[in-house]
Structures are given as C-alpha cells and as structure tokens.
Enzyme design. Sequence first.
Site, PDB file in Angstrom:
ATOM      1  N   LYS A  19     -24.867  -6.695  37.651  1.00  0.00           N
ATOM      2  CA  LYS A  19     -24.421  -5.301  38.253  1.00  0.00           C
ATOM      3  C   LYS A  19     -25.661  -4.403  38.398  1.00  0.00           C
ATOM      4  O   LYS A  19     -26.588  -4.804  37.339  1.00  0.00           O
ATOM      5  CB  LYS A  19     -23.349  -4.774  37.342  1.00  0.00           C
TER       6      LYS A  19
HETATM    7  P1  NAD Z   1     -15.983   4.467  46.339  1.00  0.00           P
HETATM    8  O1  NAD Z   1     -17.289   5.202  45.943  1.00  0.00           O
HETATM    9  O2  NAD Z   1     -16.238   3.931  48.027  1.00  0.00           O
HETATM   10  O3  NAD Z   1     -14.840   5.305  46.327  1.00  0.00           O
HETATM   11  C1  NAD Z   1     -14.373   5.607  44.961  1.00  0.00           C
HETATM   12  C2  NAD Z   1     -13.086   6.285  45.120  1.00  0.00           C
HETATM   13  O4  NAD Z   1     -12.422   6.801  43.810  1.00  0.00           O
HETATM   14  C3  NAD Z   1     -13.387   7.695  45.797  1.00  0.00           C
HETATM   15  O5  NAD Z   1     -12.231   8.040  46.538  1.00  0.00           O
HETATM   16  C4  NAD Z   1     -13.419   8.566  44.926  1.00  0.00           C
HETATM   17  O6  NAD Z   1     -13.102   9.951  45.087  1.00  0.00           O
HETATM   18  C5  NAD Z   1     -12.493   8.204  43.730  1.00  0.00           C
HETATM   19  N1  NAD Z   1     -12.393   8.440  42.500  1.00  0.00           N
HETATM   20  C6  NAD Z   1     -13.747   8.576  41.716  1.00  0.00           C
HETATM   21  N2  NAD Z   1     -13.559   8.820  40.278  1.00  0.00           N
HETATM   22  C7  NAD Z   1     -12.241   9.095  40.302  1.00  0.00           C
HETATM   23  C8  NAD Z   1     -11.470   9.784  39.302  1.00  0.00           C
HETATM   24  N3  NAD Z   1     -11.871   9.957  38.132  1.00  0.00           N
HETATM   25  N4  NAD Z   1     -10.127   9.929  39.428  1.00  0.00           N
HETATM   26  C9  NAD Z   1      -9.553   9.642  40.776  1.00  0.00           C
HETATM   27  N5  NAD Z   1     -10.418   9.058  41.778  1.00  0.00           N
HETATM   28  C10 NAD Z   1     -11.600   8.984  41.616  1.00  0.00           C
HETATM   29  O7  NAD Z   1     -15.877   2.977  45.608  1.00  0.00           O
HETATM   30  P2  NAD Z   1     -15.316   1.814  45.860  1.00  0.00           P
HETATM   31  O8  NAD Z   1     -16.537   0.821  46.366  1.00  0.00           O
HETATM   32  O9  NAD Z   1     -14.130   1.932  46.621  1.00  0.00           O
HETATM   33  O10 NAD Z   1     -15.123   1.146  44.463  1.00  0.00           O
HETATM   34  C11 NAD Z   1     -13.876   1.444  43.868  1.00  0.00           C
HETATM   35  C12 NAD Z   1     -13.504   0.564  42.538  1.00  0.00           C
HETATM   36  O11 NAD Z   1     -13.505  -0.800  43.229  1.00  0.00           O
HETATM   37  C13 NAD Z   1     -14.537   0.221  41.469  1.00  0.00           C
HETATM   38  O12 NAD Z   1     -14.043   0.162  40.321  1.00  0.00           O
HETATM   39  C14 NAD Z   1     -15.554  -0.703  42.258  1.00  0.00           C
HETATM   40  O13 NAD Z   1     -16.348  -1.294  40.976  1.00  0.00           O
HETATM   41  C15 NAD Z   1     -14.481  -1.761  42.436  1.00  0.00           C
HETATM   42  N6  NAD Z   1     -14.557  -2.763  43.269  1.00  0.00           N
HETATM   43  C16 NAD Z   1     -15.481  -2.188  44.585  1.00  0.00           C
HETATM   44  C17 NAD Z   1     -15.814  -3.499  45.563  1.00  0.00           C
HETATM   45  C18 NAD Z   1     -16.479  -3.161  46.737  1.00  0.00           C
HETATM   46  O14 NAD Z   1     -16.559  -4.025  47.699  1.00  0.00           O
HETATM   47  N7  NAD Z   1     -16.722  -2.054  47.074  1.00  0.00           N
HETATM   48  C19 NAD Z   1     -15.335  -4.858  45.253  1.00  0.00           C
HETATM   49  C20 NAD Z   1     -14.850  -4.975  44.097  1.00  0.00           C
HETATM   50  C21 NAD Z   1     -14.236  -4.039  43.115  1.00  0.00           C
END
Ligand code: NAD
Length: 426
Positions: free
Chosen positions: A116
């Site tokens: 990470k």
């Molecule tokens: P992103 O930055 O695209 O989106 C994050 C979203 O969460 C946004 O809508 C933001 O406003 C919201 N958010 C942030 N803090 C918040 C809070 N305290 N309360 C409510 N909403 C909140 O991120 P992402 O890539 O969609 O990742 C989201 C999650 O999924 C993370 O835990 C990440 O590690 C996990 N993840 C992402 C991927 C990927 O391919 N992007 C893959 C596996 C897991």
Amino acid sequence: MSQGEESKVLERKLSNPLVEVQKKIDAVCQRMDIPEGINARLRICERELIVNFPVRMDDGTLKVFTGYRIQHNDTRGPSKGGIRYHPDVTLDDARALAALMTLKAAVVNIPFGGAKGAVACDPEIMSQNELERLTRRYASEISLLIGPESDIPAPDVGTNSQVMAWIMDTYSMNKGYSVLGVVTGKPLEVGGSKGRREATGRGCMMCAGMAGEQLGIKLKDATVAVQGFGKVGSAVANSLAREGCKVIGVSDVRGGVYNPRGLDVEGLYRYSREAGSVIDFKDAENITNAELLALACDVLVPAAIENQLRGDNAASVKAKIIVEGANKPTTTEADNILNENGILIVPDILANAGGVVVSYFEWIQDLQAFFWSESEVNQRLEEVMAHAFHEVLEISQREKTDMRTAAYMLAIDRVASAMMIRGIYP
Ligand code: NAD
C-alpha cells in the site's frame, strides 16, 4: 467541526486498523496451528519506506509532504496495492491496508503479495497542477521499490486513473522507455484494461448476489444502501441498479440522500460530479451517514473508508447482508455485534477483491501487449469471484464460523504454504 463529529474522528483513530488486523491474523494462525515464525512474519510488513518530499504549490510556496510505500509480504508474487491520498492517513493505516492486500490476493488466488502507498494530503483542495507535481515527486521517491516485477501500485481513496498515468509516465521517463506494467488502473490510452474502472463495484455486486442466494434474497427484489459514492461506491450502486436492485440510500463524506422508492443512480452520479456531493439531489431526502448505515434494507455496502461500523452504531444496522466495498469498514467490536445479530457479512478481502483481480488482468495484458475485450474481462472476473466466494463459504460452513474468519483461514493457509514450500521458514 461539531463535538459529535470530533468524537467520531477520535473514535475512528482509536480503533487502529493495524492492531485489529494483526489480532485477527494472530487468532486465525492460532486456530489453524500455524507455526509461530510464520505468524510473526504475517503480522508485520516486510519493507517500509517513508518519504518526506517538497512540492511547489501554485502560490509559489514550498510545502513538505509525507508519503509511504509499504510492502507487507511478497511470498506469492510481486507486491500489489493502491495509493491513497487522504489528509488523515497514517503509517499504521498503510501497514494495515498492505496486510489486507496480501490476504486479498491470496483469497482470490492471484500471484501477488500485498502493498500500500499513501500521501498525507488533501486532494479536494489541491489544483490539478499541484496534484501532478506531488504525484511525480512521490513516484520518483518510491521508484526504489515499485516496478512491474516488484511492486505495482493502483488507485485507492483520493487517487484515480490520471494519477496512475502520471506515475507510469514518471517511472517510464527515468527508464527511457514506456513501462506499462508499473501501475494498474490506468487510462485505456496508456495500457489500462477494459472493465477495470467498474471492477471493484462489479465484484461487490456479484458477492451481494451470491450472499443473497444463501438467504433467499434475489437482487432484482433487493433494497440497497451504499456508503461512499467514489470510484467503488458509484460502481457498486450502478451495477446493483442494473441488476434490478432498488438503491434507496447513498452517501458521501458530506452526507447522504434517501428515497424509499429508489434513487436514479445514473442521474445521481451526474449530479454529484457537478455539485461535488450527493446531498440536495432532487426527489430525495437528505440524511446523515449515521442514518444511512441504519436504513432498513437487504444489502448495505460500506464503500467509503475504514471504521465506519463501530461499537457505537453496529446495533442500529438493519440490513440482512453487508458487503464490504471499503477496506476495514468494520471494527472488531462492530463485527462481533453484527455477527451476533445474524447479519451475513461478506468481508473486505473477498468482497472488494474485484479491483485487484482486474488489476491482475491489466498487468498481464500490459506484459503481453495483448488486450482483452470487456466481456472477456468481466467473464474471467466472474469466474474468479464465484470460485473464491464458494471456497470461503464452504470453509465457513465446515468450520462453523463467519465468512471473515473463513476468508482469513483460506488466505493464511495459502500464504503460509507458499512460505513453507519456498523454505524460508524457519
Ligand atoms: P474514492 O476516493 O473514489 O471515494 C471515497 C468515497 O467515500 C467518496 O464518495 C467520499 O466522499 C466518501 N467518504 C470519505 N470519507 C467518508 C466518511 N467519513 N463518511 C462517508 N463517506 C466518506 O475511494 P474509492 O477508491 O472508491 O475507495 C473506497 C474504499 O474502497 C476504500 O476503503 C478503498 O480502500 C476501498 N477499495 C478501493 C478499490 C479501488 O479499486 N478503488 C479497490 C478495493 C477497495
């Protein structure tokens, strides 16, 4: 920040995801009689790089940022894991997320270890030029570790395909030729894979469908609430809506919206991109994130950030199934409460693995310079997710345990076996 909000931030930080992931690894190793030396290796990260680097801001000032690249374990292949840009991110967060990546790659049986990266910064208030300068400098700093054969980053919270393109470009400039396979989640123009953008969300949708089958819930009749409307949350909401689900609630960091008759997810996506948030969307009622998590629905998908389901709010969850789109959205205390309440949880290391699976497909396509059609990508993703889901389910039924414990058992068994056969132990 109100007092309530402050106490939530404090609580989020008090439940250190690293400590909780290590405790879970220890408990599962003990349950499986894994040798102590292997347990010790699994609970710590192999390589940790901390970088403090300057970035010229648009107003001419120089700001120093702190970033990390952590490789948890590379026994089963090159390390793989996203890069997060978030103001509150810590070294321990990066360590925990790297460990989860090792376990996730093992659950879906792809030949990667876990890593990470993170930079403590707020991309919401930085210009594109500032973000590009920060990314290029950070990429140079971590180029000691990354590479298509050693460690392959991807997008995570606060980063996207544009950021991946800058990293690929910076790395390639230093090599003197284009290295497509150094990062995944890239734009299609520079070696990205069809289907990668939606992959994590599609994988969550598939898990919701398979979990629903266990409880006699069909997706076409299901109601859904999604926390987080970024890359993962918006793709989950979209794919579930396409399967006929009624998406009744969606939220982001600023708050949420609710419509018991179902939200127009595509319209909400377009609206939120313009307005910067889902709140005040037409034909919907504004709600808080706490209210969203407590909505009466069939499937709840926390897809925002860690520690959202905690001891103080887990008892209010009314969903029948939780599909963890986010990494570590549930604290250990909440996990116990939700399990006691009979809620079926598809754990993060299985539920959101669709992203790393299609990242693996992207890496293969880059290395072979041979690109697949979207239907090939989606079909292979479905095969991998279905196989992993049923392997985890079978272990949970045989061992009479929850799916998180079963997924950890499957993953730890695979990583431990690889360590032993390589002869690194003892
Ligand atoms: P992103 O930055 O695209 O989106 C994050 C979203 O969460 C946004 O809508 C933001 O406003 C919201 N958010 C942030 N803090 C918040 C809070 N305290 N309360 C409510 N909403 C909140 O991120 P992402 O890539 O969609 O990742 C989201 C999650 O999924 C993370 O835990 C990440 O590690 C996990 N993840 C992402 C991927 C990927 O391919 N992007 C893959 C596996 C897991």
